[in-house]
Scaffold this active site. Structure first.
Site, mmCIF file in Angstrom:
data_model
loop_
_atom_site.group_PDB
_atom_site.id
_atom_site.type_symbol
_atom_site.label_atom_id
_atom_site.label_comp_id
_atom_site.label_asym_id
_atom_site.label_seq_id
_atom_site.Cartn_x
_atom_site.Cartn_y
_atom_site.Cartn_z
ATOM 1 N N ASP A 286 -45.568 8.654 -14.446
ATOM 2 C CA ASP A 286 -44.504 8.981 -15.393
ATOM 3 C C ASP A 286 -45.035 9.293 -16.798
ATOM 4 O OD1 ASP A 286 -41.776 9.304 -15.798
ATOM 5 O OD2 ASP A 286 -41.479 7.233 -16.440
ATOM 6 N N GLU B 153 -40.258 18.342 -19.028
ATOM 7 C CA GLU B 153 -39.095 18.500 -19.896
ATOM 8 C C GLU B 153 -39.350 19.541 -20.956
ATOM 9 O OE1 GLU B 153 -38.490 14.615 -21.521
ATOM 10 O OE2 GLU B 153 -39.106 15.259 -23.490
ATOM 11 N N HIS C 172 -33.573 10.322 -18.231
ATOM 12 C CA HIS C 172 -34.476 9.284 -18.768
ATOM 13 C C HIS C 172 -33.663 8.344 -19.650
ATOM 14 C CE1 HIS C 172 -38.680 10.795 -17.863
ATOM 15 N NE2 HIS C 172 -37.882 11.720 -17.329
#
Ligand code: G3H
Ligand code: ZN
Length: 278
Positions: free
Chosen positions: A84, A136, A206
């Site tokens: 992540d 993103e 998120h």
């Protein structure tokens, strides 16, 4: 059952109009709690290890990745391993040496053209190794980038970013914010649906610890597919440890406070998974 591919969990969630929960690991107890919570809920889950968690472990990925994969393999639940918020290309490339099914490549603090170029290269590299790659559309000030209050992803820009990079999943800014200690975030559900329609790939939320259950369920109905939760586990963990230590000043055996802390985290995981996939 046991260690499965992230792409399969995402595809299953998409096919059934549900979301898959991804939970952040810091210590071994987190991974054990994610497995226990998934087993309790009878749902699959994603075990996520962030670049920050790797830094906490001295910058070495292998021990926490191997331990998390071993926990997944031993579980009766379907669990995938995800790397992540990876900003380092060195760490990204280490993912191939372990059991990761996916990675979130985070170039969001770079200028747009650098983000696109670096993410496109990361996607190509990941796809050659069978990894599902999330990213993103960055920019925006503040340490949380796109996941700060008030920031919103533009559907048209998002569609261009996805086309230019080839990412499999897109983290979007729709009202959540990292590391919230209360659950007061309100999401823009109409925007979620519009971004989903524009990009045509699974969307990722998120900072989901700060989002109330009904808001999460509305987000899933609007098209959110992967929901990342970290802080909520740590709130449960730390409040349990704190109360055990306060109630017993001579307690020294870590098992006496880590065991209930692990149970508390598992309850958070099980509850979230039921909310995301009713
Ligand atoms: O990538 C991890 C998540 O965004 C976790 O955010 O700690 O605010 O739940 P959170
Ligand atoms: Zn995040």
């Amino acid at each position: 059952m046991s260690l499965v591919a992230t792409a399969d969990l995402i595809a299953d969630a998409c096919a059934h109009g549900r979301a898959i929960g991804a939970f952040n690991v810091i210590c071994l107890e987190h991974a054990e709690a994610i497995a226990a919570g998934a087993e309790q809920a009878g749902r699959a889950a994603i075990i996520a290890i962030s670049e920050n968690a790797v830094k906490f472990h001295g910058g070495t990925l292998a021990p926490i990745a191997a331990a998390s994969a071993a926990v997944a393999r031993a579980s009766s639940a379907d669990l995938a391993l995800h790397l992540d918020h990876v900003a380092s290309d060195l760490l990204l490339h280490e993912a191939a040496e372990h059991d990761f099914g996916s990675v979130m490549y985070d170039a969001s603090t770079r200028p747009y053209s650098d983000n696109v170029a670096a993410t496109r290269a990361a996607v190509r590299w990941g796809h050659e190794r069978g990894l599902w790659v999330e990213s993103e559309l960055g920019e925006v000030g503040g340490k949380d980038g796109a996941h700060a209050p008030g920031v919103r992803t533009d559907p048209v820009e998002a569609a261009a970013y996805v086309a230019a990079t080839g990412v499999d999943g897109l983290a979007v800014a729709v009202g959540s914010s990292h590391a919230m200690l209360d659950r007061s975030a309100m999401l823009d559900h109409d925007l979620i649906a519009r971004i989903g329609a524009a990009v045509g790939i699974p969307l990722v939320l998120h900072g989901s610890s700060g989002v109330p259950d009904d808001e999460l369920q509305a987000a899933v109905r609007a098209g959110m597919v992967k929901v990342n939760i970290g802080t909520a586990l740590n709130i449960a963990f730390t409040s349990t440890v704190r109360s055990r230590l306060e109630s017993d000043p001579v307690l020294v055996d870590p098992r006496k406070y880590l065991a209930p802390a692990r149970v508390a985290m598992a309850e958070v995981v099980a509850h979230a998974l039921r909310v995301l996939a009713p």
